[in-house]
Structures are given as structure tokens and as C-alpha cells.
Scaffold this motif. Sequence first.
Motif, mmCIF file in Angstrom:
data_model
loop_
_atom_site.group_PDB
_atom_site.id
_atom_site.type_symbol
_atom_site.label_atom_id
_atom_site.label_comp_id
_atom_site.label_asym_id
_atom_site.label_seq_id
_atom_site.Cartn_x
_atom_site.Cartn_y
_atom_site.Cartn_z
ATOM 1 N N ASP A 38 31.246 26.079 29.040
ATOM 2 C CA ASP A 38 32.049 27.285 28.859
ATOM 3 C C ASP A 38 32.807 27.268 27.536
ATOM 4 N N GLY A 39 32.676 26.184 26.785
ATOM 5 C CA GLY A 39 33.305 26.109 25.479
ATOM 6 C C GLY A 39 34.806 25.886 25.519
ATOM 7 N N ASP A 40 35.397 25.809 26.696
ATOM 8 C CA ASP A 40 36.841 25.623 26.817
ATOM 9 C C ASP A 40 37.155 24.151 26.985
ATOM 10 N N GLU A 41 37.706 23.545 25.933
ATOM 11 C CA GLU A 41 37.994 22.111 26.006
ATOM 12 C C GLU A 41 39.110 21.787 26.989
ATOM 13 N N TYR A 42 39.861 22.789 27.442
ATOM 14 C CA TYR A 42 40.949 22.566 28.392
ATOM 15 C C TYR A 42 40.571 22.961 29.814
ATOM 16 N N ALA A 43 39.314 23.279 30.027
ATOM 17 C CA ALA A 43 38.864 23.680 31.365
ATOM 18 C C ALA A 43 39.048 22.527 32.340
ATOM 19 N N VAL A 44 39.408 22.850 33.574
ATOM 20 C CA VAL A 44 39.574 21.853 34.619
ATOM 21 C C VAL A 44 38.192 21.456 35.128
ATOM 22 N N GLU A 45 37.952 20.163 35.170
ATOM 23 C CA GLU A 45 36.671 19.669 35.665
ATOM 24 C C GLU A 45 36.607 19.852 37.177
ATOM 25 N N HIS A 46 35.516 20.441 37.647
ATOM 26 C CA HIS A 46 35.330 20.640 39.080
ATOM 27 C C HIS A 46 34.497 19.490 39.629
ATOM 28 N N ILE A 47 34.920 18.980 40.757
ATOM 29 C CA ILE A 47 34.278 17.842 41.399
ATOM 30 C C ILE A 47 33.593 18.341 42.667
ATOM 31 N N ASP A 48 32.396 17.812 42.942
ATOM 32 C CA ASP A 48 31.714 18.187 44.174
ATOM 33 C C ASP A 48 31.224 16.935 44.909
ATOM 34 N N GLN A 49 30.668 17.158 46.071
ATOM 35 C CA GLN A 49 30.208 16.084 46.949
ATOM 36 C C GLN A 49 29.190 15.179 46.255
ATOM 37 N N LEU A 50 28.237 15.761 45.545
ATOM 38 C CA LEU A 50 27.206 14.976 44.866
ATOM 39 C C LEU A 50 27.814 14.085 43.791
ATOM 40 N N GLU A 51 28.782 14.592 43.067
ATOM 41 C CA GLU A 51 29.403 13.782 42.024
ATOM 42 C C GLU A 51 30.132 12.578 42.629
ATOM 43 N N ILE A 52 30.837 12.789 43.721
ATOM 44 C CA ILE A 52 31.518 11.674 44.384
ATOM 45 C C ILE A 52 30.485 10.660 44.869
ATOM 46 N N PHE A 53 29.414 11.130 45.494
ATOM 47 C CA PHE A 53 28.360 10.231 45.972
ATOM 48 C C PHE A 53 27.768 9.430 44.813
ATOM 49 N N ASP A 54 27.535 10.081 43.687
ATOM 50 C CA ASP A 54 26.983 9.374 42.522
ATOM 51 C C ASP A 54 27.914 8.265 42.037
ATOM 52 N N HIS A 55 29.209 8.467 42.154
ATOM 53 C CA HIS A 55 30.166 7.426 41.765
ATOM 54 C C HIS A 55 30.105 6.228 42.717
ATOM 55 N N LEU A 56 29.822 6.484 43.988
ATOM 56 C CA LEU A 56 29.940 5.453 45.025
ATOM 57 C C LEU A 56 28.627 4.781 45.411
ATOM 58 N N ARG A 57 27.522 5.408 45.194
ATOM 59 C CA ARG A 57 26.238 4.967 45.748
ATOM 60 C C ARG A 57 25.796 3.582 45.301
ATOM 61 N N ASP A 58 26.182 3.155 44.109
ATOM 62 C CA ASP A 58 25.720 1.870 43.581
ATOM 63 C C ASP A 58 26.703 0.718 43.800
ATOM 64 N N ILE A 59 27.802 0.970 44.491
ATOM 65 C CA ILE A 59 28.726 -0.127 44.796
ATOM 66 C C ILE A 59 27.973 -1.153 45.630
ATOM 67 N N LYS A 60 28.104 -2.420 45.254
ATOM 68 C CA LYS A 60 27.395 -3.481 45.975
ATOM 69 C C LYS A 60 28.180 -3.902 47.209
ATOM 70 N N ASP A 61 27.451 -4.191 48.260
ATOM 71 C CA ASP A 61 28.059 -4.720 49.469
ATOM 72 C C ASP A 61 28.634 -6.102 49.161
ATOM 73 N N PRO A 62 29.823 -6.447 49.679
ATOM 74 C CA PRO A 62 30.418 -7.756 49.382
ATOM 75 C C PRO A 62 29.639 -8.942 49.954
ATOM 76 N N GLU A 63 28.808 -8.714 50.981
ATOM 77 C CA GLU A 63 28.084 -9.820 51.612
ATOM 78 C C GLU A 63 26.598 -9.871 51.278
ATOM 79 N N HIS A 64 26.050 -8.774 50.798
ATOM 80 C CA HIS A 64 24.604 -8.685 50.605
ATOM 81 C C HIS A 64 24.272 -8.192 49.204
ATOM 82 N N PRO A 65 23.060 -8.446 48.738
ATOM 83 C CA PRO A 65 22.669 -7.989 47.396
ATOM 84 C C PRO A 65 22.176 -6.539 47.390
ATOM 85 N N TYR A 66 22.708 -5.717 48.264
ATOM 86 C CA TYR A 66 22.289 -4.324 48.376
ATOM 87 C C TYR A 66 23.468 -3.410 48.083
#
Length: 158
Positions: free
Chosen positions: A26-54
Motif C-alpha cells: 500500500d506504499g504506507d510505511e506507517y501502516a499497521v501490520e496485520h497478523i493472521d492464523q497462517l502467519e502465527i503458524f509459520d512462526h511456530l511450526r519449526d520449533i523443535k520438540d525438547p525431547e525429540h528431533p522433530y
Amino acid sequence: MVPNLINANPTVYEKKERRARTAPDDGDEYAVEHIDQLEIFDHLRDIKDPEHPYSLEELKVITEDAIEVDDERNYVRVTFTPTVEHCSMATVIGLCLRVKLMRSLPLRYKVDIRVAPGSHATEAAVNKQLNDKERVAAALENPNLVDMVDECLAPSCA
């Protein structure tokens, strides 16, 4: 991996294919970033389990459907499901989720981390600990715990 695992042979699921995301231009450098479910999932999906290599995604500890976002109210709720009812690492997993979001989201967001109802023997205690600012701050003063969280959040070499 941790010796004496409670769930020595967890079920491992295939990772979902990542979907392309496009940011609105939108060209507005002060625009508020909107967050959605997919973005949150993308942040969390690769966290490694503390006990397993998955990852938490591969163990279905975290799923896209278990994330709620109310962008207008700056609120995110993440509900995770431990692999076993007596998971000794549930609090550590929840702390990893919280820390990842603390490091990733704008400060305006309130984050609520929860164990899925009926999925853990001490669900209420874990939820209370994960959503109490003083308890979280105290946990993050423990260098061993911070090292464990950082290890889980470290990018995978694979």
C-alpha cells in the motif's frame, strides 16, 4: 534428546507444504501490520520438540487450526496438544511458543498460550504458569531453561 523419555516413540506426521504469502503493497510505511492464523503458524511450526528431533508440527503438538487471532483486539491464542497426557515438557513447550511469539510479534499483541482441554494431566497448572507474567519472567531468568528454549527455537540444519 533427553534420557528416560515419557513418549519414546511418538507418532510423526508429514509437514504441510508452506503456502506463499504476499504482503499488501500500500506504499504506507506507517501502516499497521496485520497478523493472521497462517502467519502465527509459520512462526511456530519449526520449533523443535525438547525431547525429540522433530518439530512441533511434525508431532502435531501445534496445528494451524489451534491458533486464534483477533487482529482488531491485538490478541493471539495458541492451543497446543502434548503428545502424552503426562508430558513433563509441556511447560517448556508452552514457554518456547510464548518466547517465539514475543520475539516475532509486534508488542501490541497479547498472547495466550494454552494446553488443549483434556490433553494433559495438570492442564490448569500448566496454563496458569504459561500465562502469568511474573512466572514467565522468572523462568526466563533461569539460564538453563533459556538455553533449552533457545535450542528448541534454533533453526534446523535440515
